[in-house]
Enzyme design. Structure first.
Site, PDB file in Angstrom:
ATOM      1  CG  ASP A  23      -2.149   6.967  -5.677  1.00 17.01           C
ATOM      2  OD1 ASP A  23      -1.353   6.375  -5.962  1.00 17.01           O
ATOM      3  OD2 ASP A  23      -2.827   6.948  -7.145  1.00 17.01           O
ATOM      4  CE  LYS A  26      -1.346   1.990  -0.477  1.00 20.51           C
ATOM      5  NZ  LYS A  26      -1.903   2.595  -1.509  1.00 20.51           N
ATOM      6  N   GLY A  50       3.802   2.880  -7.415  1.00 18.68           N
ATOM      7  CA  GLY A  50       4.622   3.633  -6.742  1.00 18.68           C
ATOM      8  C   GLY A  50       4.930   3.916  -5.812  1.00 18.68           C
ATOM      9  CG  HIS A  51       6.761   2.741  -2.453  1.00 18.06           C
ATOM     10  ND1 HIS A  51       5.936   1.673  -3.427  1.00 18.06           N
ATOM     11  CD2 HIS A  51       8.499   2.174  -2.281  1.00 18.06           C
ATOM     12  CE1 HIS A  51       7.020   0.948  -3.294  1.00 18.06           C
ATOM     13  NE2 HIS A  51       8.288   0.872  -2.208  1.00 18.06           N
ATOM     14  CD  GLN A 236      -2.046  -1.344  -6.787  1.00 18.96           C
ATOM     15  OE1 GLN A 236      -1.873  -3.446  -5.986  1.00 18.96           O
ATOM     16  NE2 GLN A 236      -1.185  -1.530  -7.361  1.00 18.96           N
TER      17      GLN A 236
HETATM   18  P1  IMP Z   1      -3.645  -1.488 -13.077  1.00 18.75           P
HETATM   19  O1  IMP Z   1      -3.148  -2.156 -11.921  1.00 18.75           O
HETATM   20  O2  IMP Z   1      -2.893  -1.516 -13.976  1.00 18.75           O
HETATM   21  O3  IMP Z   1      -4.360  -3.278 -14.114  1.00 18.75           O
HETATM   22  O4  IMP Z   1      -4.849  -0.377 -13.371  1.00 18.75           O
HETATM   23  C1  IMP Z   1      -6.027  -1.047 -12.584  1.00 18.75           C
HETATM   24  C2  IMP Z   1      -6.666   0.033 -12.691  1.00 18.75           C
HETATM   25  O5  IMP Z   1      -5.642   0.302 -10.810  1.00 18.75           O
HETATM   26  C3  IMP Z   1      -6.379   1.665 -13.206  1.00 18.75           C
HETATM   27  O6  IMP Z   1      -7.009   1.963 -12.472  1.00 18.75           O
HETATM   28  C4  IMP Z   1      -4.817   1.776 -11.770  1.00 18.75           C
HETATM   29  O7  IMP Z   1      -5.262   3.282 -11.643  1.00 18.75           O
HETATM   30  C5  IMP Z   1      -5.589   1.550 -10.950  1.00 18.75           C
HETATM   31  N1  IMP Z   1      -3.759   1.621 -10.263  1.00 18.75           N
HETATM   32  C6  IMP Z   1      -2.841   0.089 -10.046  1.00 18.75           C
HETATM   33  N2  IMP Z   1      -2.020   0.498  -9.432  1.00 18.75           N
HETATM   34  C7  IMP Z   1      -2.357   1.499  -8.928  1.00 18.75           C
HETATM   35  C8  IMP Z   1      -1.963   2.673  -7.347  1.00 18.75           C
HETATM   36  O8  IMP Z   1      -0.368   1.997  -7.271  1.00 18.75           O
HETATM   37  N3  IMP Z   1      -1.854   3.402  -7.128  1.00 18.75           N
HETATM   38  C9  IMP Z   1      -3.574   3.973  -7.962  1.00 18.75           C
HETATM   39  N4  IMP Z   1      -4.174   3.133  -9.005  1.00 18.75           N
HETATM   40  C10 IMP Z   1      -3.600   1.754  -8.902  1.00 18.75           C
END
Ligand code: IMP
Length: 457
Positions: A23, A26, A50-51, A236
């Protein structure tokens, strides 16, 4: 005599990396880099990212399709590292068609080798979260279980969706035998998978995407030979990387540059530049260590009613810090420049982009000062790196801050770095000194074009 190295590699790929916990904005640099790219690639993660894209004044939130789709000349690849969710993907195609983005189906390519997310992965994601004393706070998009099946070699890849229905059903049967036992054990009977039924549904998705499925190695090989510009949109970030990050509060992919290369069908010689994105303050969704976090009225991902805001409430509201995918309020804190230094090494970054410099100025105006983390106190010592043994010590490092008095106002149409307020330039200088990497891009407003570029760097 030394042998001359001969290769036809023309490195022209740019990777847009997240420096903290995602977040960071990017999309702003990704969209700029995609404008003249021939190939735009999503390489890691899945619909957990998400974007928001803007096409001719229409806004659309995307989770899988690269944001570069708004460049009508660009081919957009969903690479082999992406956890591919066909349900979400097909919805995005429909949404893109609704806002008249041209030739979407012709321009999107999906690697046949990408692992597929099934509904049972989402159920498993929920199950694993529910049995933990300290849940990760995942996005519940099935990302971890999908990658785990892939590692166990019982996962389905996009190619499998193109198999005859009965062959797919057999594979799903093998993949879900253990999962179904787990669902029984935890009284989740409604999640038990009927392989034939699921194969029918996913075979249909396969038919809907089949003309987009490719051997993506051929695409990147061609781009490499031609020296075509490739933009790789990171998902991420460094501290969510499954190896570098705050395990177990991480995602299940390698989302640093090296992981994105594999996920994007690229190799290390393709990399021309890595730009690492951060905000002028920090945020995190989900659980896990966050040294510079500030107090806020948040409990269980919900903002509680309050009369007087804490510092964290002020930053969250000024920065509109709510998750793009899950809408959860984000945890927020001061900018941690120590992480940036470690991130730069992990990412092989050339430059930093700092977003929300305007927002930080407003926060300083409200709070009367701005802080930057330039070191930590940890285990009774002062350290200048991000520790990796917090699971062992049960200690989150205490930030050592530099404080700047006051804030600033920046107009979103400012493009000349020299015209930034002195205090804002001082902030940037501190970041550069601690992180040991130049700040080339500075976000000064919400739109993609609200960006200062220091061309002299
Ligand atoms: P998962 O990727 O859904 O398994 O989540 C694992 C961790 O990564 C959690 O703390 C999510 O909030 C974080 N996370 C996953 N994708 C994103 C993203 O695109 N932005 C921010 N945090 C993310």
């Amino acid at each position: 005599m030394e042998k001359k190295r001969v290769s036809n590699f023309k490195p022209n790929a740019k990777y847009i990396a997240g420096a903290k916990w995602g977040d960071e904005g990017k999309g702003k640099i990704a969209s700029r880099e995609s404008e003249d790219a021939k190939l735009v690639i999503r390489a890691t993660g899945g619909a957990n990212a998400g974007h928001t894209i803007i096409y001719k004044d229409n806004k659309l939130a995307l989770h899988l399709v690269p944001g570069g789709i708004v460049n009508p000349e660009a081919i957009c690849l969903i690479g082999q590292g992406v956890a591919f969710d066909p349900i979400i993907f097909l919805q995005e195609i429909e949404d893109l068609n609704k806002i008249n983005v041209p030739n979407v189906r012709e321009r999107i390519k999906i690697s046949g080798r990408a692992p597929v997310v099934f509904p049972y992965h989402k159920d498993l994601d929920g199950l694993y979260e529910s049995i933990k004393d300290n849940p990760i706070g995942t996005t519940k998009r099935g990302i971890g279980p999908c990658y785990a099946d892939h590692d166990n070699r019982v996962g389905m890849r996009v190619y499998d969706l193109l198999l005859p229905e009965d062959e797919l059903a057999k594979k799903i049967d093998v993949a879900t035998r253990v999962h179904n036992q787990l669902f029984k054990l935890y009284n989740m009977e409604n999640c038990i998978v009927d392989p034939k039924k699921l194969a029918k549904e996913f075979h249909e998705y396969g038919q809907k995407i089949k003309e987009m499925v490719v051997n993506a190695d051929i695409l990147t090989s061609k781009a490499r030979k031609n020296g075509d510009k490739i933009a790789v949109e990171g998902a991420q970030a460094y501290r969510l990387d499954k190896n570098y990050g705050d395990y177990e509060n991480v995602t299940s992919s390698n989302c640093v540059t090296a992981g994105a290369l594999i996920g994007g069908h690229l190799n290390h010689k393709d990399v021309k530049e890595v730009v690492m994105i951060t905000k002028a303050y920090d945020s995190r969704v989900g659980n896990g260590p966050f040294p510079t976090e500030l107090p806020a009225h948040i409990k269980n991902d919900v903002v509680l009613p309050y009369d007087k805001p804490f510092e964290g409430d002020i930053i969250r509201e000024e920065g509109h810090e709510y998750g793009a995918t899950t809408k959860r309020p984000r945890r927020v804190g001061w900018c941690d420049a120590v992480i940036l230094r470690s991130a730069k090494d992990a990412e092989g970054a050339d430059y930093i982009c700092i977003n929300h410099l305007d927002t930080l100025g407003k926060i300083g105006n409200i709070l009367g000062n701005i802080k930057i983390c330039v070191g930590y106190k940890y285990q009774g010592k002062e350290i200048d790196y991000y520790p990796d043994d917090m699971n062992l010590t049960h200690e989150v490092p205490t930030p050592i801050y530099k404080t700047l008095k006051g804030g600033w106002d920046i107009s979103s149409d400012l493009r000349d770095y020299n015209k930034l307020p002195d205090l804002a330039k001082e902030f940037i200088k501190i970041v550069e000194d601690v992180a040991e990497i130049p700040v080339k891009y500075i976000g000064v407003g919400p739109k993609n074009e609200d960006l200062i570029v220091r061309e002299e760097l």
